[in-house]
Design an enzyme around this catalytic site. Structure first.
Site, short mmCIF file in Angstrom:
data_model
loop_
_atom_site.label_atom_id
_atom_site.label_comp_id
_atom_site.label_asym_id
_atom_site.label_seq_id
_atom_site.Cartn_x
_atom_site.Cartn_y
_atom_site.Cartn_z
N LYS A 1 -9.61 5.07 13.34
CA LYS A 1 -8.49 5.34 12.41
C LYS A 1 -7.24 4.72 12.99
CE LYS A 1 -7.78 7.64 8.55
NZ LYS A 1 -8.75 8.02 7.50
N ASP B 1 -5.79 4.46 3.51
CA ASP B 1 -5.67 5.92 3.59
C ASP B 1 -4.31 6.22 2.97
OD1 ASP B 1 -7.14 8.37 5.02
OD2 ASP B 1 -5.01 8.66 5.40
P1 NDP Z 1 -2.37 8.24 -1.40
O1 NDP Z 1 -1.31 7.67 -0.53
O2 NDP Z 1 -2.92 7.42 -2.52
O3 NDP Z 1 -1.89 9.62 -2.03
C1 NDP Z 1 -1.50 10.67 -1.20
C2 NDP Z 1 -1.08 11.85 -2.05
O4 NDP Z 1 -0.92 12.99 -1.23
C3 NDP Z 1 0.27 11.63 -2.74
O5 NDP Z 1 0.29 12.34 -3.94
C4 NDP Z 1 1.23 12.22 -1.71
O6 NDP Z 1 2.46 12.65 -2.26
C5 NDP Z 1 0.44 13.41 -1.22
N1 NDP Z 1 0.86 13.72 0.15
C6 NDP Z 1 0.72 12.94 1.24
N2 NDP Z 1 1.24 13.52 2.32
C7 NDP Z 1 1.72 14.70 1.89
C8 NDP Z 1 2.37 15.76 2.55
N3 NDP Z 1 2.63 15.72 3.87
N4 NDP Z 1 2.70 16.85 1.80
C9 NDP Z 1 2.43 16.90 0.47
N5 NDP Z 1 1.84 15.91 -0.21
C10 NDP Z 1 1.47 14.84 0.51
O7 NDP Z 1 -3.54 8.68 -0.40
P2 NDP Z 1 -5.08 8.97 -0.71
O8 NDP Z 1 -5.25 9.56 -2.06
O9 NDP Z 1 -5.84 7.77 -0.34
O10 NDP Z 1 -5.41 10.07 0.40
C11 NDP Z 1 -5.32 11.47 0.15
C12 NDP Z 1 -6.17 12.22 1.17
O11 NDP Z 1 -7.53 11.77 1.05
C13 NDP Z 1 -5.80 12.00 2.64
O12 NDP Z 1 -6.05 13.19 3.35
C14 NDP Z 1 -6.79 10.93 3.10
O13 NDP Z 1 -7.00 10.97 4.48
C15 NDP Z 1 -8.02 11.35 2.33
N6 NDP Z 1 -9.05 10.35 2.13
C16 NDP Z 1 -8.78 9.15 1.54
C17 NDP Z 1 -9.77 8.21 1.35
C18 NDP Z 1 -9.52 6.93 0.65
O14 NDP Z 1 -10.49 6.20 0.45
N7 NDP Z 1 -8.32 6.61 0.22
C19 NDP Z 1 -11.14 8.46 1.84
C20 NDP Z 1 -11.35 9.78 2.37
C21 NDP Z 1 -10.32 10.67 2.52
P3 NDP Z 1 3.81 11.80 -1.94
O15 NDP Z 1 3.63 10.53 -2.70
O16 NDP Z 1 4.92 12.65 -2.42
O17 NDP Z 1 3.82 11.59 -0.45
O1 2IT Z 2 -10.76 8.97 5.53
C1 2IT Z 2 -11.48 8.04 5.12
O2 2IT Z 2 -12.71 8.14 5.10
C2 2IT Z 2 -10.83 6.83 4.62
N1 2IT Z 2 -9.60 6.79 4.58
C3 2IT Z 2 -11.64 5.65 4.19
C4 2IT Z 2 -12.10 4.85 5.38
C5 2IT Z 2 -12.77 3.54 5.06
O3 2IT Z 2 -13.03 2.81 6.03
O4 2IT Z 2 -13.03 3.24 3.89
#
Ligand code: NDP
Ligand code: 2IT
Length: 456
Positions: free
Chosen positions: A136, A176
């Site tokens: 990461k 992420d």
């Molecule tokens: P994005 O950046 O697309 O979206 C993040 C969302 O979460 C936004 O709505 C953001 O709001 C909100 N957010 C982030 N930080 C905070 C905080 N500290 N407090 C409140 N709201 C918050 O990210 P993703 O959708 O990609 O990721 C969301 C979660 O999913 C994370 O935990 C990530 O690790 C996990 N994840 C993502 C994967 C992926 O493929 N993208 C895979 C597996 C897990 P704001 O815009 O106001 O900050």
């Molecule tokens: O938390 C996760 O699994 C991710 N942000 C995706 C990682 C990846 O290599 O696609």
């Protein structure tokens, strides 16, 4: 009393002893310790009963990253001012494949948060059945309010510093929080410029330059497929279910899309400002508005309430809204013990984590004591990295699969993960402890690979 409770008591001394050995040097890393303790609780009973794991000090080795890179990222903003950020890449464990995991750009990013994410990634990637180690990275950079040019300059400097440490056979970053298609494009362009090679060094790439169909959808879809498998164990499905989702980014958007397609009704979305509550449900047309708002205009979720005239609760999280299923899909520790109690008392019985470690340890205990269907992130959100793995396969073969092919493989992988969790997590009363199941299944694969490769 459940098996977990018995096992927990029986091995508590060993768990405390292990945590004691790492706590002192990690006092400043609470998120990392939280993630480690949860895994230790599940796997120490296995280690105690298998001397080969104990002798090889597998857990001690897994909790010390292979390598950690930290670097300065200095860049110039549009006003001509110099900005300084800190970049990171944690290469946690490479026993079953090259390091693989996302990059997070958020002001809160620090070593503890990235180590917890890298640690979770090791087990998650093992569960996918694909050959990927865990890593990461990211930076304490805040993309909010930055222009496209500023994002590009930041990504270029970040990649200049990161490039020597990654490669398609070494370490393959992805997105992420704060890192989506736009950022991956700029990072890829800079890697290609520096190395003079076009390779699958990143996943989440645009479809025109080596990306995979379904990768943007994969995490959200996967979290819903996982919840569907959990529901199936009760002979149930999503039809007519009321669903609460937090976040409004990549994971939340495609979770909403898939739940709606399967006949459920998503009534909330959120961002760091608050949550919207749309009693009528976020249908396809409203979701298209959210996607444009968040992915192109980069606006706030409160604008949804202005547009569609629904409730907006500033500064709050959506867990107070009555529902059947909850998908925490924003960030770590966004759902605490009180939230869990509220959800359970309002009738919620399915929780599938789109985010990584969104529920506090005490919240998880509440869900498990209530015998709810609770899918931890390392199992439920593994669809994202799984399709990243499929993107790597397609890049290596220099071909691309159709949407149907990739979605079919994603569904098969999520089913398989669910089965592994059931196999290793079933309690005496038949309740499936998905936390225990995911941790043990992931651990066994990685531990056996480590033993086979000797002490390295
Ligand atoms: P994005 O950046 O697309 O979206 C993040 C969302 O979460 C936004 O709505 C953001 O709001 C909100 N957010 C982030 N930080 C905070 C905080 N500290 N407090 C409140 N709201 C918050 O990210 P993703 O959708 O990609 O990721 C969301 C979660 O999913 C994370 O935990 C990530 O690790 C996990 N994840 C993502 C994967 C992926 O493929 N993208 C895979 C597996 C897990 P704001 O815009 O106001 O900050
Ligand atoms: O938390 C996760 O699994 C991710 N942000 C995706 C990682 C990846 O290599 O696609």
């Amino acid at each position: 009393m459940s098996e977990t409770a018995v096992a927990g008591n029986e091995y508590q001394a060993q768990i405390d002893e292990f945590m004691g050995t790492i706590k002192d040097r990690l006092v400043n890393q609470p998120e990392f310790l939280q993630a480690v303790e949860e895994v230790a609780e599940s796997v120490i009973p296995i280690i105690e009963n298998n001397p080969k794991y104990k002798k090889a000090k597998i857990l001690e080795r897994l909790t010390e990253p292979d390598k950690v890179f930290m670097f300065r990222v200095s860049w110039v903003d549009d006003k001509g001012e110099v900005q300084v950020n800190r970049g990171f890449r944690i290469q946690m464990c490479g026993a079953i494949g090259p390091y693989k995991g996302g990059l997070r750009f958020h002001p809160s990013v620090n070593l503890s948060i990235l180590k917890f994410l890298a640690f979770e990634q090791v087990f998650k990637n093992a569960l996918t059945t694909l050959p990927m180690g865990g890593g990461k990275g990211g930076a304490n950079f805040d993309p909010k309010g930055k222009t496209d040019n500023e994002i590009m300059r930041f990504c270029q400097v970040f990649m200049s510093k990161l490039a020597p440490h990654i490669g398609p056979q070494t370490d393959i970053p992805a997105g992420d929080i704060g890192v989506g298609g736009r950022e991956i494009g700029y990072l890829f362009g800079q890697y290609k410029r520096i190395r003079n090679e076009f390779t699958g060094v990143l996943t989440g790439k645009g479809i025109e330059y080596g990306g995979s169909l379904i990768r943007p959808e994969a995490t959200g879809y996967g979290a819903v497929y996982f919840a569907q498998s959990m529901l199936e164990t009760k002979g149930d499905d999503f039809k007519g279910k009321t669903v609460v989702v937090s976040g409004s980014g990549n994971v939340a958007q495609y979770t909403t899309e898939k739940v709606t397609e399967l006949g459920g009704k998503v009534v909330t979305l959120s961002d760091s400002g608050g949550y919207i509550y749309d009693k009528d449900g976020i249908d396809t047309e409203k979701l298209a508005f959210v996607m444009d708002l968040k992915n192109n205009k980069r606006g706030r979720i409160s604008e949804y309430a202005d547009k569609f005239g629904c409730e907006y609760h500033e500064g709050k999280t959506p867990w107070e809204v009555p529902c059947d299923a909850a998908f925490p899909s924003a960030t770590q520790n966004e759902l605490n013990e009180d939230d869990a109690k509220t959800l359970i008392s309002n009738g919620c019985f399915v929780i599938s984590e789109g985010a990584n470690m969104p529920c506090t340890s005490n919240a998880v205990k509440i869900f498990q004591e209530a015998r709810a269907l609770y899918g931890p992130g390392k199992a439920a959100n593994a669809g994202g990295v799984a399709v990243s793995g499929l993107e790597m396969s397609q890049n290596a073969m220099m071909l691309s699969w159709t949407r149907e092919e990739v979605d079919g493989k994603l569904q098969a992988i999520m089913k398989n993960i669910h089965e592994s969790c059931v196999e290793h997590g079933r309690e005496e009363d038949d309740y499936v402890n998905y936390v225990k199941g995911a941790n043990i299944a992931g651990f066994l694969k990685v531990a056996d690979a480590m033993i086979a490769q000797g002490v390295v």
